[in-house]
Design a protein around this motif. Structure first.
Motif, PDB file in Angstrom:
ATOM      1  N   PHE A 102       0.809  -1.207   0.000  1.00 61.15           N
ATOM      2  CA  PHE A 102       0.000   0.000   0.000  1.00 61.15           C
ATOM      3  C   PHE A 102       0.846   1.263   0.000  1.00 61.15           C
ATOM      4  O   PHE A 102       1.923   1.318   0.592  1.00 61.15           O
ATOM      5  N   GLY A 103       0.318   2.297  -0.640  1.00 58.68           N
ATOM      6  CA  GLY A 103       0.816   3.631  -0.402  1.00 58.68           C
ATOM      7  C   GLY A 103       0.310   4.111   0.952  1.00 58.68           C
ATOM      8  O   GLY A 103      -0.480   3.431   1.614  1.00 58.68           O
ATOM      9  N   LYS A 104       0.761   5.285   1.361  1.00 59.64           N
ATOM     10  CA  LYS A 104       0.405   5.774   2.697  1.00 59.64           C
ATOM     11  C   LYS A 104      -0.977   6.410   2.743  1.00 59.64           C
ATOM     12  O   LYS A 104      -1.452   6.763   3.820  1.00 59.64           O
ATOM     13  N   GLY A 105      -1.600   6.539   1.596  1.00 62.46           N
ATOM     14  CA  GLY A 105      -2.957   7.055   1.567  1.00 62.46           C
ATOM     15  C   GLY A 105      -3.038   8.548   1.322  1.00 62.46           C
ATOM     16  O   GLY A 105      -2.118   9.302   1.649  1.00 62.46           O
ATOM     17  N   THR A 106      -4.149   8.963   0.718  1.00 56.34           N
ATOM     18  CA  THR A 106      -4.468  10.375   0.530  1.00 56.34           C
ATOM     19  C   THR A 106      -5.838  10.623   1.116  1.00 56.34           C
ATOM     20  O   THR A 106      -6.806   9.965   0.724  1.00 56.34           O
ATOM     21  N   LYS A 107      -5.896  11.560   2.037  1.00 59.71           N
ATOM     22  CA  LYS A 107      -7.184  11.911   2.638  1.00 59.71           C
ATOM     23  C   LYS A 107      -7.847  12.982   1.804  1.00 59.71           C
ATOM     24  O   LYS A 107      -7.241  14.022   1.526  1.00 59.71           O
ATOM     25  N   LEU A 108      -9.063  12.743   1.395  1.00 56.08           N
ATOM     26  CA  LEU A 108      -9.816  13.689   0.578  1.00 56.08           C
ATOM     27  C   LEU A 108     -10.873  14.385   1.427  1.00 56.08           C
ATOM     28  O   LEU A 108     -11.710  13.723   2.054  1.00 56.08           O
ATOM     29  N   SER A 109     -10.833  15.701   1.430  1.00 55.57           N
ATOM     30  CA  SER A 109     -11.880  16.501   2.043  1.00 55.57           C
ATOM     31  C   SER A 109     -12.648  17.205   0.932  1.00 55.57           C
ATOM     32  O   SER A 109     -12.050  17.626  -0.070  1.00 55.57           O
ATOM     33  N   VAL A 110     -13.969  17.359   1.114  1.00 46.36           N
ATOM     34  CA  VAL A 110     -14.809  17.987   0.107  1.00 46.36           C
ATOM     35  C   VAL A 110     -15.476  19.212   0.719  1.00 46.36           C
ATOM     36  O   VAL A 110     -16.194  19.104   1.724  1.00 46.36           O
TER      37      VAL A 110
END
Lengths: 112, 114
Positions: A102-110
């Motif tokens: 896995f990559g470390k992730g991207t948190k998406l805020s809208v």
């Protein structure tokens, strides 16, 4: 060594705007690649996967991803983001034991 | 068809205690995996199994043990819990064909060691 990198830790987009989440991979051969989404406190849901063939892959919830061998990238896109898309997104590649790297992730805020 | 189930959902342990995280799948999958997820770090592989009676270490196996006596079950054992084992643990399974098979995840177990 096999690795997956997500350069962006956190991204904020306005509702209705387009989205692109970046993913780069480092593999000796063409990897099997995946995008997963995780809502807060939940498990992981598969959005889409790439193994071979057409480099533009369609997934669920209106997402798509494009495999670019020349750039070692597998970026996730969506033309119009909805508030319900706020979550954490993980890019992953298959490891030698069939596990996922896995990559470390991207948190998406809208933003409304 | 329940998929991959994990119990418990939450647990608080004291340092030095032990516990077993349960994982069961009802899809007759050969391959099973345990991952841990720490904030900002993605998921890392702890142990995996390619079938009943066969297990092997992943990237971060220290402090854990596993067994696979049946196709369905793949429990993860923590001995002498340490604060560094505070994490969210995910179990996953896949059929294990040579082709492009998907990995299915359980809902996770959130463990805190105090």
């Amino acid at each position: 060594a096999q690795s997956v990198t997500q350069p962006d830790i956190h991204i904020t987009v306005s509702e209705g705007a387009s989205l692109e989440l970046r993913c780069n991979y480092s593999y000796g051969a063409t990897p099997y690649l995946f995008w997963y989404v995780q809502s807060p406190g939940q498990g992981l849901q598969l959005l889409l996967k790439y193994f071979s063939g057409d480099t533009l892959v369609q997934g669920i919830k209106g997402f798509e991803a494009e495999f670019k061998r020349s750039q070692s990238s597998f970026n996730l896109r969506k033309p119009s983001v909805h508030w319900s898309d706020a979550a954490e997104y993980f890019c992953a590649g298959r490891g030698s034991q069939g596990n996922l790297i896995f990559g470390k992730g991207t948190k998406l805020s809208v933003k409304p | 068809n329940a998929g991959v189930t994990q119990t418990p959902k939450f647990r608080i342990l004291k340092i030095g205690q032990s516990m077993t995280l349960q994982c069961t799948q009802d899809m007759n999958h050969n391959y099973m995996y345990w991952y841990r997820q720490d904030p900002g770090m993605g998921l890392k592989l702890i142990y995996y199994s390619v079938g009943a009676g066969i297990t092997d270490k992943g990237e971060v196996p220290n402090g854990y043990n596993v067994s696979r006596s049946t196709t369905e079950d793949f429990p993860l054992r923590l001995e002498l819990a340490a604060p560094s084992q505070t994490s969210v643990y995910f179990c996953a399974s896949r059929r294990g064909t040579s082709g492009p098979d998907e990995q299915f995840f359980g809902p996770g177990t959130r463990l805190t060691v105090l």
